[in-house]
Enzyme design. Structure first.
Site, PDB file in Angstrom:
ATOM      1  N   HIS A   1       3.819  -2.217   3.121  1.00 17.26           N
ATOM      2  CA  HIS A   1       3.796  -0.863   2.557  1.00 17.26           C
ATOM      3  C   HIS A   1       5.055  -0.581   1.742  1.00 17.26           C
ATOM      4  O   HIS A   1       6.151  -0.866   2.207  1.00 17.26           O
ATOM      5  CB  HIS A   1       3.661   0.173   3.671  1.00 17.26           C
ATOM      6  CG  HIS A   1       2.341   0.112   4.380  1.00 17.26           C
ATOM      7  ND1 HIS A   1       2.088  -0.784   5.391  1.00 17.26           N
ATOM      8  CD2 HIS A   1       1.197   0.817   4.190  1.00 17.26           C
ATOM      9  CE1 HIS A   1       0.837  -0.622   5.800  1.00 17.26           C
ATOM     10  NE2 HIS A   1       0.272   0.341   5.095  1.00 17.26           N
TER      11      HIS A   1
ATOM     12  N   ASP B   1       0.818  -1.220   0.000  1.00 14.64           N
ATOM     13  CA  ASP B   1       0.000   0.000   0.000  1.00 14.64           C
ATOM     14  C   ASP B   1       0.848   1.265   0.000  1.00 14.64           C
ATOM     15  O   ASP B   1       2.009   1.256   0.416  1.00 14.64           O
ATOM     16  CB  ASP B   1      -0.892   0.041   1.253  1.00 14.64           C
ATOM     17  CG  ASP B   1      -2.022  -0.981   1.184  1.00 14.64           C
ATOM     18  OD1 ASP B   1      -2.010  -1.843   0.283  1.00 14.64           O
ATOM     19  OD2 ASP B   1      -2.904  -0.912   2.063  1.00 14.64           O
TER      20      ASP B   1
HETATM   21 ZN    ZN Z   1      -2.568   3.040   3.312  1.00 13.13          ZN
END
Ligand code: ZN
Length: 379
Positions: free
Chosen positions: A338, A192
């Site tokens: 991430h 992400d």
């Molecule tokens: Zn996020």
């Protein structure tokens, strides 16, 4: 009797005459030089404008009394200070009209105005559809659409405070079910908050080396900044998902903003990579009924995650990230990592360990759409 005879009677007369002259002179000077005359206000002497009205004097001079306040109908707190009844003015002991002119030497006394409670209005309001999320899988599916309700409320006309409410029609919740995996040993990696030039590229290098596919939930803003990285993700066989434009909490914004965040990101991903995103991941996993409707209306499938090593934390070490992922992974897991939003060096360091360890345990890495739990229907 000589006029110059110094009798006590003459002295008294002269004294009175003298005082009158001095007072007249003072009044003349005050009147002539400043245009002001003396009056008594609440027990003290003040100079006021010649011909001023009661209303003007009360507005200009400090008075010991104050006007009343406007109070809330709910708990009687002050909504408008001084918004109640005006203060009462008495001149020389009798009630005065505000337009009445004051004369020199008048005695003005003020009395506090009374407080006034605001009026109330009755309104019909919509009760928004509440959201309930049940289950523990990564994929969000709709179990019940829910419906809005109606309530009658009594509100303070000025404060807007709700004094009473009565539900005419109760709202029913939108139920979102998180669908879990079945027994097949497959797992999906998701990244992400990218794309970013350095960390996304490093992650892509590792995935290429290990021949592992992943799904990247990108921010519209980042795609706009790093179009080359976004195109590389697609060119190397990975899937791209929508993670809003600016990483907003969708439950914190109006439906128009929800729509703009979702559609704007779809548009920039499509324009940049030529791919129409299939998946949507709400920032922080936060979704409400109107966001869910916007996600579906944009043709997206909402996906959360089931394994979260919290690699975004400042003190997250590569070892801790890898250990958490490996121990929490089950067949059908969706792993949240991430590639953006901060220094991701620990994530990139953990990634080869995660891949090797899960391979060793018999897991195969697949795209989100290839998980057996991924719902195939529109809902
Ligand atoms: Zn996020």
């Amino acid at each position: 009797m000589s006029p110059l005879n110094d009798s006590p009677k003459t002295t008294a007369t002269l004294k009175i005459a003298g005082i009158l002259v001095v007072f007249s002179l003072f009044a003349f000077l005050a009147h002539g030089a400043f245009g002001r005359v003396p009056v008594e206000i609440d027990g003290r002497i003040a100079l006021v404008g010649v011909g001023d009205s009661v209303a003007e004097i009360v507005a200009e001079q400090p008075c010991s009394a104050q006007p009343g306040n406007l109070l809330a109908a709910s708990d009687r707190h002050v909504v408008v200070p001084g918004g109640g009844k005006p203060l009462v003015v008495r001149v020389n002991g009798r009630a005065a009209d505000p337009a009445e002119r004051i004369r020199p030497g008048d005695r003005v006394a003020t009395l506090a105005g009374t407080d006034v409670v605001e009026p109330t209005n009755e309104e019909t309001r919509v009760i928004a559809v509440p959201t309930e999320v049940v289950g523990s899988g990564a994929m969000l599916t709709l179990a019940a659409p829910g419906s809005a309700g109606v309530q009658r409320v009594v509100v303070g006309a000025v404060s807007g405070d709700v004094i009473a409410r009565e539900t005419v029609l109760p709202a029913t919740p939108m139920v979102l079910r998180r669908v879990g995996a079945n027994g097949k040993k497959v797992v999906a990696l998701t990244f992400d908050d990218g794309p970013w030039p350095e960390h996304t590229a490093e992650i892509l290098d590792i995935l290429k080396e290990e021949e592992v596919p992943a799904t990247f939930f990108m921010l519209g803003l980042r795609v706009k900044k790093e179009p080359e990285v976004a195109r590389r993700i697609v060119a190397e066989g990975h899937d791209v998902g929508n993670h809003t434009y600016r990483h907003v909490d969708l439950t914190d914004v109006k439906p128009e903003i929800q729509r703009r965040e979702i559609r704007g990101t779809n548009n920039v991903i499509r324009a940049t990579t030529g791919v129409q995103p299939e998946w949507f991941r709400p920032p922080m996993g936060q979704v409400d009924s109107s966001a869910y409707r916007e996600i579906k209306a944009a043709g997206l499938r909402p996906a959360l995650w089931t394994v979260d090593p919290q690699d975004w934390r400042k003190n997250a070490s590569a070892g801790a990230i890898a250990r958490e992922v490996v121990s929490a992974t089950k067949p059908g897991s969706v792993i949240l990592l991430h590639d953006g939003g901060g220094n991701r060096s620990q994530t990139t360091k953990a990634l080869p360990w995660i891949i090797h360890e899960l391979h060793k345990r018999g897991y195969e890495f697949v795209l989100l759409g290839d998980l057996p739990s991924a719902p195939k229907s529109r809902w």
